[in-house]
Design a protein around this motif. Structure first.
Motif, PDB file in Angstrom:
ATOM      1  N   PHE A  47      44.036  38.748  34.984  1.00 47.05           N
ATOM      2  CA  PHE A  47      43.006  37.781  34.604  1.00 47.05           C
ATOM      3  C   PHE A  47      43.210  36.445  35.306  1.00 47.05           C
ATOM      4  CE2 PHE A  47      45.479  35.155  31.583  1.00 47.05           C
ATOM      5  CZ  PHE A  47      46.564  35.991  31.336  1.00 47.05           C
ATOM      6  N   GLU A  48      42.097  35.748  35.449  1.00 45.68           N
ATOM      7  CA  GLU A  48      42.073  34.445  36.099  1.00 45.68           C
ATOM      8  C   GLU A  48      41.951  33.385  35.002  1.00 45.68           C
ATOM      9  OE1 GLU A  48      42.357  34.191  39.339  1.00 45.68           O
ATOM     10  OE2 GLU A  48      42.164  32.009  39.363  1.00 45.68           O
ATOM     11  N   THR A  49      42.578  32.231  35.199  1.00 47.10           N
ATOM     12  CA  THR A  49      42.366  31.160  34.227  1.00 47.10           C
ATOM     13  C   THR A  49      41.783  29.931  34.913  1.00 47.10           C
ATOM     14  OG1 THR A  49      44.613  30.251  34.490  1.00 47.10           O
ATOM     15  CG2 THR A  49      44.290  31.912  32.761  1.00 47.10           C
ATOM     16  N   VAL A  50      40.991  29.186  34.160  1.00 50.90           N
ATOM     17  CA  VAL A  50      40.426  27.927  34.643  1.00 50.90           C
ATOM     18  C   VAL A  50      40.909  26.840  33.691  1.00 50.90           C
ATOM     19  CG1 VAL A  50      38.307  26.631  35.070  1.00 50.90           C
ATOM     20  CG2 VAL A  50      38.360  29.101  35.522  1.00 50.90           C
ATOM     21  N   ASP A  51      41.599  25.846  34.229  1.00 44.92           N
ATOM     22  CA  ASP A  51      42.106  24.744  33.396  1.00 44.92           C
ATOM     23  C   ASP A  51      41.018  23.685  33.232  1.00 44.92           C
ATOM     24  OD1 ASP A  51      43.426  22.719  32.143  1.00 44.92           O
ATOM     25  OD2 ASP A  51      44.963  22.444  33.681  1.00 44.92           O
ATOM     26  N   LYS A 104      41.578  46.004  36.596  1.00 42.72           N
ATOM     27  CA  LYS A 104      42.802  46.018  37.383  1.00 42.72           C
ATOM     28  C   LYS A 104      43.996  45.539  36.553  1.00 42.72           C
ATOM     29  CE  LYS A 104      43.968  44.347  41.914  1.00 42.72           C
ATOM     30  NZ  LYS A 104      43.590  43.271  42.823  1.00 42.72           N
ATOM     31  N   ALA A 105      45.093  46.266  36.663  1.00 43.92           N
ATOM     32  CA  ALA A 105      46.301  45.863  35.949  1.00 43.92           C
ATOM     33  C   ALA A 105      46.958  44.693  36.663  1.00 43.92           C
ATOM     34  CB  ALA A 105      47.275  47.034  35.864  1.00 43.92           C
ATOM     35  N   ALA A 106      47.597  43.835  35.881  1.00 43.34           N
ATOM     36  CA  ALA A 106      48.303  42.698  36.465  1.00 43.34           C
ATOM     37  C   ALA A 106      49.478  43.192  37.284  1.00 43.34           C
ATOM     38  CB  ALA A 106      48.790  41.772  35.355  1.00 43.34           C
ATOM     39  N   THR A 107      49.703  42.549  38.419  1.00 46.17           N
ATOM     40  CA  THR A 107      50.853  42.936  39.236  1.00 46.17           C
ATOM     41  C   THR A 107      52.084  42.248  38.679  1.00 46.17           C
ATOM     42  OG1 THR A 107      50.134  41.187  40.719  1.00 46.17           O
ATOM     43  CG2 THR A 107      49.688  43.432  41.407  1.00 46.17           C
ATOM     44  N   SER A 108      53.105  43.007  38.492  1.00 43.16           N
ATOM     45  CA  SER A 108      54.334  42.453  37.932  1.00 43.16           C
ATOM     46  C   SER A 108      54.998  41.555  38.956  1.00 43.16           C
ATOM     47  CB  SER A 108      55.256  43.590  37.532  1.00 43.16           C
ATOM     48  OG  SER A 108      56.532  43.074  37.247  1.00 43.16           O
ATOM     49  N   GLU A 109      55.401  40.363  38.507  1.00 42.90           N
ATOM     50  CA  GLU A 109      56.028  39.430  39.437  1.00 42.90           C
ATOM     51  C   GLU A 109      57.529  39.390  39.260  1.00 42.90           C
ATOM     52  OE1 GLU A 109      53.997  35.707  38.987  1.00 42.90           O
ATOM     53  OE2 GLU A 109      52.109  36.636  39.519  1.00 42.90           O
TER      54      GLU A 109
END
Lengths: 110, 77
Positions: A47-51, A104-109
């Protein structure tokens, strides 16, 4: 449509899952935003976030856009889903996971 | 300025007469509330609409004077 509405619409269309929040994923600036990020992290979706604290126009504009008085606000496929309470209710009922299935699943960092 | 708990309950009940409102002061500071609102009017409404109805009852004070309200809406069992 005013300019700010167009900007918000573009943001919600650019990414499947967008959270408008106070602060960032790593440093949420409010308890409700922090809870919303934690819920999305649990679903494992990208997911994308907008501050909104970085953009006064979005901060005010988003409330009119969705007819919703508070932040955070979650959008999936360009549609307004709700704030952190609704996200929590949906998560507990398994509805949020269902809605995000196939994203889409988040890519693990780590 | 925070909003008094009695005012919150009164405003919700004025707009949604059959509503049962269970209010909890989360932080003991009269400013962070949790509300469980139960009303037959929520029947068949999407969650977003149910919450919008409660926010509308608070007449624009939500997010302004009323900083934090954790909201749960329910239909009567």
């Amino acid at each position: 449509m005013s300019n700010v509405n167009e900007r918000i619409a573009a943001m919600t269309k650019e990414h499947d899952v967008v959270l408008f929040m106070k602060g960032s994923k790593l440093f949420p600036q409010c308890g409700f935003s922090s809870r919303a990020v934690a819920i999305l992290d649990h679903t494992g979706v990208e997911f994308e976030t907008v501050d909104v604290l970085q953009d006064m126009e979005i901060r005010e504009g988003i409330k009119a856009y969705s007819d919703w008085p508070t932040i955070p606000q979650l959008y999936v496929d360009g549609e307004f889903v709700g704030g952190s309470d609704i996200m929590m209710e949906m998560f507990e009922a398994g509805e949020l996971q269902q809605m995000l299935e196939g994203k889409k699943a988040a890519t693990s960092e780590s | 300025m925070p909003m008094a708990g009695d005012d919150i309950v009164a405003m919700i009940k004025a707009a949604i007469p059959d509503a049962e409102v269970e209010l909890t002061d989360l932080a003991g500071d009269n400013d962070h509330w949790a509300a469980v609102v139960t009303s037959a009017e929520f029947e068949g409404m999407p969650r977003v609409k149910q919450h919008q109805k409660v926010y509308a009852a608070l007449g624009g004070r939500m997010g302004v004077e009323l900083h934090a309200l954790q909201l749960t809406t329910k239909c009567p069992a």
